[in-house]
Design a protein around this motif. Structure first.
Motif, PDB file in Angstrom:
ATOM      1  N   VAL A  65      38.995  43.219  37.766  1.00  0.00           N
ATOM      2  CA  VAL A  65      38.897  42.062  38.676  1.00  0.00           C
ATOM      3  C   VAL A  65      39.864  42.318  39.835  1.00  0.00           C
ATOM      4  O   VAL A  65      41.078  42.382  39.637  1.00  0.00           O
ATOM      5  CB  VAL A  65      39.251  40.740  37.960  1.00  0.00           C
ATOM      6  N   ARG A  72      41.982  37.791  50.061  1.00  0.00           N
ATOM      7  CA  ARG A  72      42.448  36.988  48.921  1.00  0.00           C
ATOM      8  C   ARG A  72      42.666  35.528  49.301  1.00  0.00           C
ATOM      9  O   ARG A  72      42.734  35.188  50.476  1.00  0.00           O
ATOM     10  CB  ARG A  72      43.745  37.584  48.362  1.00  0.00           C
ATOM     11  N   SER A  73      42.787  34.715  48.259  1.00  0.00           N
ATOM     12  CA  SER A  73      43.073  33.282  48.407  1.00  0.00           C
ATOM     13  C   SER A  73      41.968  32.538  49.140  1.00  0.00           C
ATOM     14  O   SER A  73      42.230  31.499  49.753  1.00  0.00           O
ATOM     15  CB  SER A  73      44.421  33.046  49.114  1.00  0.00           C
ATOM     16  N   SER A  74      40.755  33.077  49.080  1.00  0.00           N
ATOM     17  CA  SER A  74      39.628  32.315  49.649  1.00  0.00           C
ATOM     18  C   SER A  74      38.555  32.107  48.589  1.00  0.00           C
ATOM     19  O   SER A  74      37.418  31.767  48.928  1.00  0.00           O
ATOM     20  CB  SER A  74      39.075  33.016  50.886  1.00  0.00           C
ATOM     21  N   GLY A  77      38.102  35.932  44.084  1.00  0.00           N
ATOM     22  CA  GLY A  77      38.517  36.340  42.738  1.00  0.00           C
ATOM     23  C   GLY A  77      38.019  35.353  41.684  1.00  0.00           C
ATOM     24  O   GLY A  77      37.542  35.755  40.614  1.00  0.00           O
ATOM     25  N   SER A  78      38.076  34.057  42.002  1.00  0.00           N
ATOM     26  CA  SER A  78      37.574  33.041  41.066  1.00  0.00           C
ATOM     27  C   SER A  78      36.066  33.148  40.921  1.00  0.00           C
ATOM     28  O   SER A  78      35.527  33.046  39.808  1.00  0.00           O
ATOM     29  CB  SER A  78      37.935  31.639  41.567  1.00  0.00           C
ATOM     30  N   PHE A  99      42.803  42.588  29.520  1.00  0.00           N
ATOM     31  CA  PHE A  99      44.158  43.143  29.444  1.00  0.00           C
ATOM     32  C   PHE A  99      44.714  43.144  30.869  1.00  0.00           C
ATOM     33  O   PHE A  99      44.053  43.643  31.783  1.00  0.00           O
ATOM     34  CB  PHE A  99      44.127  44.588  28.927  1.00  0.00           C
ATOM     35  N   THR A 100      45.882  42.575  31.048  1.00  0.00           N
ATOM     36  CA  THR A 100      46.421  42.535  32.412  1.00  0.00           C
ATOM     37  C   THR A 100      47.931  42.701  32.435  1.00  0.00           C
ATOM     38  O   THR A 100      48.633  42.262  31.522  1.00  0.00           O
ATOM     39  CB  THR A 100      46.031  41.221  33.133  1.00  0.00           C
ATOM     40  N   ARG A 105      48.932  34.863  34.979  1.00  0.00           N
ATOM     41  CA  ARG A 105      49.037  33.474  35.443  1.00  0.00           C
ATOM     42  C   ARG A 105      47.796  33.067  36.239  1.00  0.00           C
ATOM     43  O   ARG A 105      47.666  31.922  36.653  1.00  0.00           O
ATOM     44  CB  ARG A 105      50.275  33.309  36.319  1.00  0.00           C
ATOM     45  N   ARG A 109      43.339  29.556  34.301  1.00  0.00           N
ATOM     46  CA  ARG A 109      42.501  28.528  34.943  1.00  0.00           C
ATOM     47  C   ARG A 109      41.024  28.652  34.551  1.00  0.00           C
ATOM     48  O   ARG A 109      40.245  27.734  34.788  1.00  0.00           O
ATOM     49  CB  ARG A 109      42.676  28.563  36.464  1.00  0.00           C
TER      50      ARG A 109
HETATM   51  C1  LIG Z   1      43.885  38.374  40.956  1.00  0.00           C
HETATM   52  C2  LIG Z   1      42.966  38.428  42.199  1.00  0.00           C
HETATM   53  C3  LIG Z   1      41.649  39.103  41.817  1.00  0.00           C
HETATM   54  C4  LIG Z   1      42.697  36.997  42.675  1.00  0.00           C
HETATM   55  O1  LIG Z   1      41.784  37.071  43.753  1.00  0.00           O
HETATM   56  P1  LIG Z   1      41.705  35.928  44.888  1.00  0.00           P
HETATM   57  O2  LIG Z   1      40.434  36.151  45.625  1.00  0.00           O
HETATM   58  O3  LIG Z   1      42.968  35.870  45.656  1.00  0.00           O
HETATM   59  O4  LIG Z   1      41.592  34.620  43.979  1.00  0.00           O
HETATM   60  P2  LIG Z   1      41.148  33.161  44.410  1.00  0.00           P
HETATM   61  O5  LIG Z   1      41.120  33.052  45.902  1.00  0.00           O
HETATM   62  O6  LIG Z   1      39.916  32.804  43.691  1.00  0.00           O
HETATM   63  O7  LIG Z   1      42.323  32.286  43.802  1.00  0.00           O
HETATM   64  C5  LIG Z   1      43.521  32.186  44.504  1.00  0.00           C
HETATM   65  C6  LIG Z   1      44.521  31.473  43.597  1.00  0.00           C
HETATM   66  O8  LIG Z   1      44.887  32.356  42.536  1.00  0.00           O
HETATM   67  C7  LIG Z   1      46.282  32.599  42.592  1.00  0.00           C
HETATM   68  N1  LIG Z   1      46.509  33.992  42.246  1.00  0.00           N
HETATM   69  C8  LIG Z   1      45.965  35.071  42.811  1.00  0.00           C
HETATM   70  N2  LIG Z   1      46.406  36.194  42.218  1.00  0.00           N
HETATM   71  C9  LIG Z   1      47.251  35.786  41.241  1.00  0.00           C
HETATM   72  C10 LIG Z   1      48.029  36.486  40.283  1.00  0.00           C
HETATM   73  N3  LIG Z   1      48.045  37.817  40.191  1.00  0.00           N
HETATM   74  N4  LIG Z   1      48.769  35.760  39.428  1.00  0.00           N
HETATM   75  C11 LIG Z   1      48.791  34.398  39.494  1.00  0.00           C
HETATM   76  N5  LIG Z   1      48.063  33.688  40.397  1.00  0.00           N
HETATM   77  C12 LIG Z   1      47.322  34.387  41.258  1.00  0.00           C
HETATM   78  C13 LIG Z   1      46.680  32.302  44.036  1.00  0.00           C
HETATM   79  O9  LIG Z   1      48.035  31.973  44.125  1.00  0.00           O
HETATM   80  C14 LIG Z   1      45.788  31.114  44.341  1.00  0.00           C
HETATM   81  O10 LIG Z   1      46.316  29.972  43.736  1.00  0.00           O
HETATM   82  P3  LIG Z   1      45.948  28.466  44.249  1.00  0.00           P
HETATM   83  O11 LIG Z   1      44.464  28.276  43.995  1.00  0.00           O
HETATM   84  O12 LIG Z   1      46.784  27.587  43.389  1.00  0.00           O
HETATM   85  O13 LIG Z   1      46.278  28.455  45.701  1.00  0.00           O
HETATM   86  C15 LIG Z   1      43.651  39.185  43.368  1.00  0.00           C
HETATM   87  O14 LIG Z   1      44.920  38.618  43.594  1.00  0.00           O
HETATM   88  C16 LIG Z   1      43.822  40.679  43.140  1.00  0.00           C
HETATM   89  O15 LIG Z   1      42.929  41.465  43.440  1.00  0.00           O
HETATM   90  N6  LIG Z   1      44.999  41.079  42.624  1.00  0.00           N
HETATM   91  C17 LIG Z   1      45.289  42.512  42.421  1.00  0.00           C
HETATM   92  C18 LIG Z   1      44.498  43.079  41.284  1.00  0.00           C
HETATM   93  C19 LIG Z   1      44.811  42.400  39.983  1.00  0.00           C
HETATM   94  O16 LIG Z   1      45.959  42.153  39.635  1.00  0.00           O
HETATM   95  N7  LIG Z   1      43.751  42.104  39.225  1.00  0.00           N
HETATM   96  C20 LIG Z   1      43.806  41.565  37.894  1.00  0.00           C
HETATM   97  C21 LIG Z   1      43.713  42.711  36.971  1.00  0.00           C
HETATM   98  S1  LIG Z   1      43.309  42.211  35.349  1.00  0.00           S
END
Ligand SMILES: CC(C)(COP(=O)(O)OP(=O)(O)OC[C@H]1O[C@@H](n2cnc3c(N)ncnc32)[C@H](O)[C@@H]1OP(=O)(O)O)[C@@H](O)C(=O)NCCC(=O)NCCS
Length: 148
Positions: A65, A72-74, A77-78, A99-100, A105, A109
């Motif tokens: 993922v 990000r933050s749009s 990822g969700s 596994f992460t 955190r 959700r």
């Molecule tokens: C984790 C990830 C996929 C989230 O993608 P995203 O498109 O930013 O997610 P969304 O926009 O749907 O959600 C954003 C929310 O998630 C939170 N969030 C994003 N990444 C997070 C993380 N690693 N830990 C905790 N919270 C996180 C943001 O703070 C935001 O919170 P809010 O809704 O309270 O403002 C992205 O941060 C990413 O690619 N991270 C690097 C790769 C990674 O760690 N992947 C997981 C491997 S298992």
């Protein structure tokens, strides 16, 4: 999440997906073996995110993922996570594991909770990812989709 769509990955998308995973230091091993359940997020024609599902009988492994930093933050990822969970439900999966090291955190959700490594069924322990869990110090998370 305006202008972003979630679709199944095409073979042509794999190089871009691997580039993204590499930049995020996520595992590439096993990705191409499970391409049937690999999803991508697109902004226009460009792949900006991905989520993979590996199927082990009625257990699933959510992996890979990731969303490009500037997108990000749009909500991408969700949306990817929810689409992968829908895919799992359609595939008859009752329990999804992940596994992460970086997002324990983020996943609560969607109903994931941290569990012990010993709770991972033997089928999922056979995955390439599980072999990396111990040495990488990753957290194991689980979401129950349906009663078995
Ligand atoms: C984790 C990830 C996929 C989230 O993608 P995203 O498109 O930013 O997610 P969304 O926009 O749907 O959600 C954003 C929310 O998630 C939170 N969030 C994003 N990444 C997070 C993380 N690693 N830990 C905790 N919270 C996180 C943001 O703070 C935001 O919170 P809010 O809704 O309270 O403002 C992205 O941060 C990413 O690619 N991270 C690097 C790769 C990674 O760690 N992947 C997981 C491997 S298992």
């Amino acid at each position: 999440m305006s202008g972003i769509t979630i679709t199944r990955a095409q073979m042509d998308d794999l190089d871009v997906v691997e580039g993204l995973l590499e930049r995020e230091q996520l595992l590439l091993d096993g990705l191409r073996e499970h391409v049937d359940h690999l999803l991508v997020a697109r902004s226009g024609n460009r792949v900006i995110g991905c989520a993979g599902l590996e199927v082990y009988g009625d257990a699933g492994l959510l992996r890979s993922v990731a969303v490009e930093a500037e997108h990000r933050s749009s909500g991408a990822g969700s949306a990817l996570t929810r689409a992968a969970l829908d895919e799992a439900a359609r595939s008859g999966i009752a329990v999804v594991y992940l596994f992460t090291k970086s997002a324990e955190r983020f996943f609560p959700r969607f109903g994931f909770e941290i569990v012990d490594r010993a709770d991972v069924p033997a089928t999922v322990q056979s995955s390439v990812e599980f072999a990396h869990v111990r040495c990488a110090g990753a957290v194991v998370m689980r979401k129950i989709l349906a009663a078995r």
